[in-house]
Design an enzyme around this catalytic site. Structure first.
Site, mmCIF file in Angstrom:
data_model
loop_
_atom_site.group_PDB
_atom_site.id
_atom_site.type_symbol
_atom_site.label_atom_id
_atom_site.label_comp_id
_atom_site.label_asym_id
_atom_site.label_seq_id
_atom_site.Cartn_x
_atom_site.Cartn_y
_atom_site.Cartn_z
ATOM 1 N N ASP A 138 0.847 -1.153 0.079
ATOM 2 C CA ASP A 138 0.058 -0.118 -0.124
ATOM 3 C C ASP A 138 0.829 1.329 0.073
ATOM 4 O OD1 ASP A 138 -1.606 2.030 0.788
ATOM 5 O OD2 ASP A 138 -3.133 0.914 1.718
ATOM 6 N N LEU A 139 0.596 2.017 -1.124
ATOM 7 C CA LEU A 139 1.685 3.344 -1.247
ATOM 8 C C LEU A 139 1.481 4.300 0.146
ATOM 9 C CD1 LEU A 139 2.960 3.726 -3.783
ATOM 10 C CD2 LEU A 139 1.150 5.447 -4.501
ATOM 11 N N PHE A 149 0.635 5.823 -11.202
ATOM 12 C CA PHE A 149 -0.779 5.516 -11.318
ATOM 13 C C PHE A 149 -1.575 5.284 -10.060
ATOM 14 C CE2 PHE A 149 1.501 4.111 -15.369
ATOM 15 C CZ PHE A 149 0.944 4.803 -16.226
ATOM 16 N N LYS A 154 -10.316 5.669 -8.558
ATOM 17 C CA LYS A 154 -10.692 6.580 -9.742
ATOM 18 C C LYS A 154 -12.015 6.517 -10.136
ATOM 19 C CE LYS A 154 -10.492 2.410 -12.924
ATOM 20 N NZ LYS A 154 -10.405 2.193 -14.358
ATOM 21 N N SER A 200 -6.558 14.070 -13.933
ATOM 22 C CA SER A 200 -7.742 13.706 -14.519
ATOM 23 C C SER A 200 -8.372 14.963 -15.048
ATOM 24 C CB SER A 200 -8.717 12.843 -13.697
ATOM 25 O OG SER A 200 -9.950 13.008 -13.956
ATOM 26 N N TYR A 219 -13.166 12.710 -5.841
ATOM 27 C CA TYR A 219 -12.266 12.000 -6.569
ATOM 28 C C TYR A 219 -11.294 12.879 -7.465
ATOM 29 C CZ TYR A 219 -10.181 10.233 -11.114
ATOM 30 O OH TYR A 219 -9.005 9.875 -11.885
ATOM 31 N N LYS A 247 -7.644 14.638 -6.957
ATOM 32 C CA LYS A 247 -6.554 14.940 -7.965
ATOM 33 C C LYS A 247 -6.068 16.295 -8.097
ATOM 34 C CE LYS A 247 -6.090 10.654 -9.708
ATOM 35 N NZ LYS A 247 -4.804 10.077 -9.646
ATOM 36 N N ARG A 304 -25.836 10.253 -12.468
ATOM 37 C CA ARG A 304 -24.774 9.936 -11.406
ATOM 38 C C ARG A 304 -24.337 11.013 -10.548
ATOM 39 N NH1 ARG A 304 -19.944 6.137 -13.262
ATOM 40 N NH2 ARG A 304 -19.494 8.430 -14.219
HETATM 41 N N1 LIG Z 1 -9.214 5.276 -16.179
HETATM 42 C C1 LIG Z 1 -9.579 6.436 -16.255
HETATM 43 O O1 LIG Z 1 -10.714 6.635 -16.882
HETATM 44 C C2 LIG Z 1 -8.801 7.748 -15.701
HETATM 45 C C3 LIG Z 1 -9.085 8.950 -16.083
HETATM 46 C C4 LIG Z 1 -8.470 9.744 -15.441
HETATM 47 C C5 LIG Z 1 -7.220 9.606 -14.409
HETATM 48 N N2 LIG Z 1 -7.200 8.050 -14.324
HETATM 49 C C6 LIG Z 1 -5.971 8.054 -13.137
HETATM 50 O O2 LIG Z 1 -5.258 6.991 -13.761
HETATM 51 C C7 LIG Z 1 -4.808 6.031 -12.757
HETATM 52 C C8 LIG Z 1 -4.723 4.769 -13.179
HETATM 53 O O3 LIG Z 1 -6.407 4.457 -13.451
HETATM 54 P P1 LIG Z 1 -6.612 3.088 -13.864
HETATM 55 O O4 LIG Z 1 -7.751 3.157 -14.968
HETATM 56 O O5 LIG Z 1 -5.481 2.267 -14.363
HETATM 57 O O6 LIG Z 1 -6.984 2.536 -12.574
HETATM 58 P P2 LIG Z 1 -6.937 1.013 -11.889
HETATM 59 O O7 LIG Z 1 -7.691 1.074 -10.843
HETATM 60 O O8 LIG Z 1 -7.047 -0.102 -12.894
HETATM 61 O O9 LIG Z 1 -5.500 1.034 -11.402
HETATM 62 C C9 LIG Z 1 -4.958 1.643 -10.258
HETATM 63 C C10 LIG Z 1 -4.252 0.748 -9.368
HETATM 64 O O10 LIG Z 1 -3.636 1.323 -8.484
HETATM 65 C C11 LIG Z 1 -3.849 0.469 -7.393
HETATM 66 N N3 LIG Z 1 -4.088 0.951 -6.151
HETATM 67 C C12 LIG Z 1 -4.951 1.741 -5.531
HETATM 68 N N4 LIG Z 1 -4.715 2.157 -4.539
HETATM 69 C C13 LIG Z 1 -3.558 1.761 -4.046
HETATM 70 C C14 LIG Z 1 -2.796 1.971 -2.677
HETATM 71 N N5 LIG Z 1 -2.956 2.583 -1.540
HETATM 72 N N6 LIG Z 1 -1.491 1.383 -2.873
HETATM 73 C C15 LIG Z 1 -0.875 0.781 -3.989
HETATM 74 N N7 LIG Z 1 -1.732 0.607 -4.921
HETATM 75 C C16 LIG Z 1 -3.006 1.056 -5.110
HETATM 76 C C17 LIG Z 1 -4.949 -0.678 -7.861
HETATM 77 O O11 LIG Z 1 -5.067 -2.098 -7.140
HETATM 78 C C18 LIG Z 1 -4.948 -0.742 -9.081
HETATM 79 O O12 LIG Z 1 -4.060 -1.662 -9.711
HETATM 80 C C19 LIG Z 1 -5.446 6.427 -11.464
HETATM 81 O O13 LIG Z 1 -4.647 7.374 -10.644
HETATM 82 C C20 LIG Z 1 -6.714 7.095 -12.005
HETATM 83 O O14 LIG Z 1 -7.378 8.061 -11.225
HETATM 84 C C21 LIG Z 1 -7.913 7.113 -14.633
HETATM 85 O O1 LIG Z 2 -22.803 2.744 -16.583
HETATM 86 C C1 LIG Z 2 -22.560 3.720 -16.931
HETATM 87 C C2 LIG Z 2 -21.484 4.199 -16.636
HETATM 88 C C3 LIG Z 2 -21.078 5.569 -17.075
HETATM 89 N N1 LIG Z 2 -21.914 6.367 -17.529
HETATM 90 C C4 LIG Z 2 -21.722 7.739 -18.003
HETATM 91 O O2 LIG Z 2 -20.814 7.595 -19.282
HETATM 92 C C5 LIG Z 2 -19.881 8.501 -19.027
HETATM 93 C C6 LIG Z 2 -18.563 8.314 -18.769
HETATM 94 O O3 LIG Z 2 -18.755 7.577 -17.332
HETATM 95 P P1 LIG Z 2 -17.306 6.717 -16.920
HETATM 96 O O4 LIG Z 2 -17.570 6.238 -15.422
HETATM 97 O O5 LIG Z 2 -16.924 5.733 -17.785
HETATM 98 O O6 LIG Z 2 -16.048 7.605 -16.711
HETATM 99 P P2 LIG Z 2 -16.035 8.981 -15.850
HETATM 100 O O7 LIG Z 2 -16.071 10.163 -16.707
HETATM 101 O O8 LIG Z 2 -17.159 9.210 -14.923
HETATM 102 O O9 LIG Z 2 -14.739 8.863 -15.183
HETATM 103 C C7 LIG Z 2 -13.585 8.418 -15.881
HETATM 104 O O10 LIG Z 2 -13.107 9.431 -16.388
HETATM 105 C C8 LIG Z 2 -12.599 10.454 -15.447
HETATM 106 C C9 LIG Z 2 -12.328 11.584 -16.589
HETATM 107 O O11 LIG Z 2 -13.401 11.885 -17.169
HETATM 108 C C10 LIG Z 2 -11.885 10.188 -14.199
HETATM 109 O O12 LIG Z 2 -10.618 10.391 -14.240
HETATM 110 C C11 LIG Z 2 -12.348 8.715 -13.751
HETATM 111 O O13 LIG Z 2 -11.080 8.094 -13.081
HETATM 112 C C12 LIG Z 2 -12.693 7.789 -14.718
HETATM 113 O O14 LIG Z 2 -13.454 6.715 -14.153
HETATM 114 C C13 LIG Z 2 -20.524 9.650 -17.952
HETATM 115 O O15 LIG Z 2 -21.293 10.467 -18.619
HETATM 116 C C14 LIG Z 2 -21.431 8.503 -17.164
HETATM 117 O O16 LIG Z 2 -22.385 9.290 -16.351
HETATM 118 C C15 LIG Z 2 -23.386 5.730 -17.992
HETATM 119 O O17 LIG Z 2 -24.542 6.471 -18.456
HETATM 120 N N2 LIG Z 2 -23.567 4.667 -17.457
#
Ligand SMILES: NC(=O)c1ccc[n+]([C@@H]2O[C@H](COP(=O)([O-])OP(=O)(O)OC[C@H]3O[C@@H](n4cnc5c(N)ncnc54)[C@H](O)[C@@H]3O)[C@@H](O)[C@H]2O)c1
Ligand SMILES: O=c1ccn([C@@H]2O[C@H](COP(=O)(O)OP(=O)(O)O[C@H]3O[C@H](CO)[C@H](O)[C@H](O)[C@H]3O)[C@@H](O)[C@H]2O)c(=O)[nH]1
Length: 342
Positions: A63-64, A85, A89, A129, A153, A157, A296
């Site tokens: 855990d970080l 990363f 999220k 993000s 969230y 960030k 949501r």
């Molecule tokens: N996926 C998206 O849409 C999106 C968009 C914008 C930003 N981000 C950011 O990018 C990063 C990576 O996203 P992702 O989609 O790969 O998410 P993810 O959940 O798949 O990956 C995050 C990883 O971090 C690990 N983790 C969580 N808490 C931890 C802790 N305390 N110590 C060690 N490990 C820990 C999880 O187990 C996971 O493997 C995140 O910081 C997320 O907020 C993601």
């Molecule tokens: O079952 C679902 C899931 C999502 N949505 C909609 O689809 C869009 C995208 O939603 P996601 O949950 O796929 O993504 P978010 O934009 O909410 O969030 C994701 O992208 C963000 C940046 O926009 C963040 O950084 C976050 O970590 C990541 O989960 C939104 O309008 C959401 O309301 C639905 O209608 N139904």
């Protein structure tokens, strides 16, 4: 950054982390990965290594927020830079569990910074993000637009960005690139890596795949009364392999300028929930039933990137289109209906 360099990847087993591991291994980097597997599986590393045909140098479960454990890792490996990363999220979950989000995302980052500083590691690429921009009627969004987070969230960030900027200002040896991802989706074209969340809230693209293969009956569309062309939320979807590539390019530009710099990582095109649903349905040749429910909590209507800064500074831009994003996400789902079941 000269290769071969050694990079610490936090959250290396996660969705974006695992794809970035492949990209960096392919380009000669040595990798040390840490993860607590709270939203991933250690199985992912064998797939990463199979694709790249190379091994990570080391993998740790931690855990970080445990600074001592992170420090031990940095004691055993001579790390040149960190790609950070790890974190939580999900927008909706953060509204229900704000303390967990602030603790993990901010506490994890400051803990990592302490361990890095202790070992003279001062370079980081940070996962930020586009959600930091919050509710805005401006599209596209440039890095100069104000941050107005609407959920814990996004606020976590934004807090991390402010902390990192302040650390860079007061300690000039630090160099940070904060990448504001818009909506990373898709999967590795091999079908071996993809988005495989462990329970909890599921993003839109993996949810579409669950419905397409019958695991769920329909997609819940969160609101059709936004001020967008069809009333559903608009996002800027970017292929996860483009995001991975951008991290490799970012590492090459960490030394370009002092301090912290912020870049958008998006394609620059908005897609609504219903539009994505239609493209996904066409790709997999199946109907995707949906129902419309309330918005949501914490969601915003529209987030679309102005991606020109990255293109201008690094001469890099994303190349994969929405069809490729859907095709790759669907292939991953078909080949791994249970995700990384362990
Ligand atoms: N996926 C998206 O849409 C999106 C968009 C914008 C930003 N981000 C950011 O990018 C990063 C990576 O996203 P992702 O989609 O790969 O998410 P993810 O959940 O798949 O990956 C995050 C990883 O971090 C690990 N983790 C969580 N808490 C931890 C802790 N305390 N110590 C060690 N490990 C820990 C999880 O187990 C996971 O493997 C995140 O910081 C997320 O907020 C993601
Ligand atoms: O079952 C679902 C899931 C999502 N949505 C909609 O689809 C869009 C995208 O939603 P996601 O949950 O796929 O993504 P978010 O934009 O909410 O969030 C994701 O992208 C963000 C940046 O926009 C963040 O950084 C976050 O970590 C990541 O989960 C939104 O309008 C959401 O309301 C639905 O209608 N139904």
């Amino acid at each position: 950054m000269p290769t071969p360099s050694t990079i610490l990847i936090t959250g290396g087993a996660g969705f974006i982390g695992s794809h970035t591991c492949v990209e960096l291994l392919d380009h000669g980097y040595s990798l040390v990965a840490v993860d607590d597997y709270s939203n991933s599986s250690p199985q992912v590393y064998s797939r990463v290594q199979r694709i790249a045909d190379r091994c990570l140098s080391a993998v740790y479960r931690l855990d970080l927020r445990n600074t001592r454990a992170v420090s031990d890792v940095l004691h055993h490996h001579s790390v040149d830079a960190v790609v950070h990363f790890a974190g939580k999220k999900a927008v909706g979950e953060s509204m229900r569990k704000p303390i967990e989000y602030y603790d993990t995302n901010i506490g994890g980052t400051t803990s990592l910074l302490r361990a890095m500083d202790e070992h003279g590691v001062h370079q980081m690429v940070f996962s930020s993000s586009c959600s930091v921009y919050g509710e805005t009627d401006k599209a596209p969004l440039s890095e100069q637009d104000p941050a107005r987070p609407t959920n814990p969230y996004a606020a976590s960030k934004w807090a991390c960005e402010q902390i990192l900027a302040d650390v860079c200002r007061l300690r000039p040896e630090f160099r940070v690139l904060s990448l504001r991802y818009f909506n990373p989706v898709g999967a590795h074209p091999s079908g071996l890596l993809g988005e495989s969340p462990r329970g909890g809230e599921v993003n839109l693209m993996p949810r579409l795949a669950q419905v397409a293969d019958g695991e769920r009956k329909s997609v819940t569309v969160y609101g059709d009364d936004y001020a967008t062309p069809d009333g559903t939320g608009v996002r800027d979807y970017i292929h996860v392999m483009d995001v991975a590539e951008a991290h490799r390019v970012a590492l090459e530009h960490l030394d370009d300028a002092p301090g912290m710099r912020v870049f958008n990582l998006g394609v620059g095109e908005g897609t609504s929930v219903l539009e994505l649903l239609a493209v996904f349905g066409e790709t997999c040749g199946r109907d995707i039933p949906y129902t419309v429910e309330d918005r949501r909590p914490g969601d915003v209507s529209e987030l679309v990137a102005d991606p020109r800064e990255v293109a201008h500074e690094w001469g890099w831009r994303p190349t994969r289109d929405l069809a490729a994003m859907c095709r790759d996400a669907w292939r991953f789902r078909q080949l791994n209906p249970l995700g990384y079941a362990d």
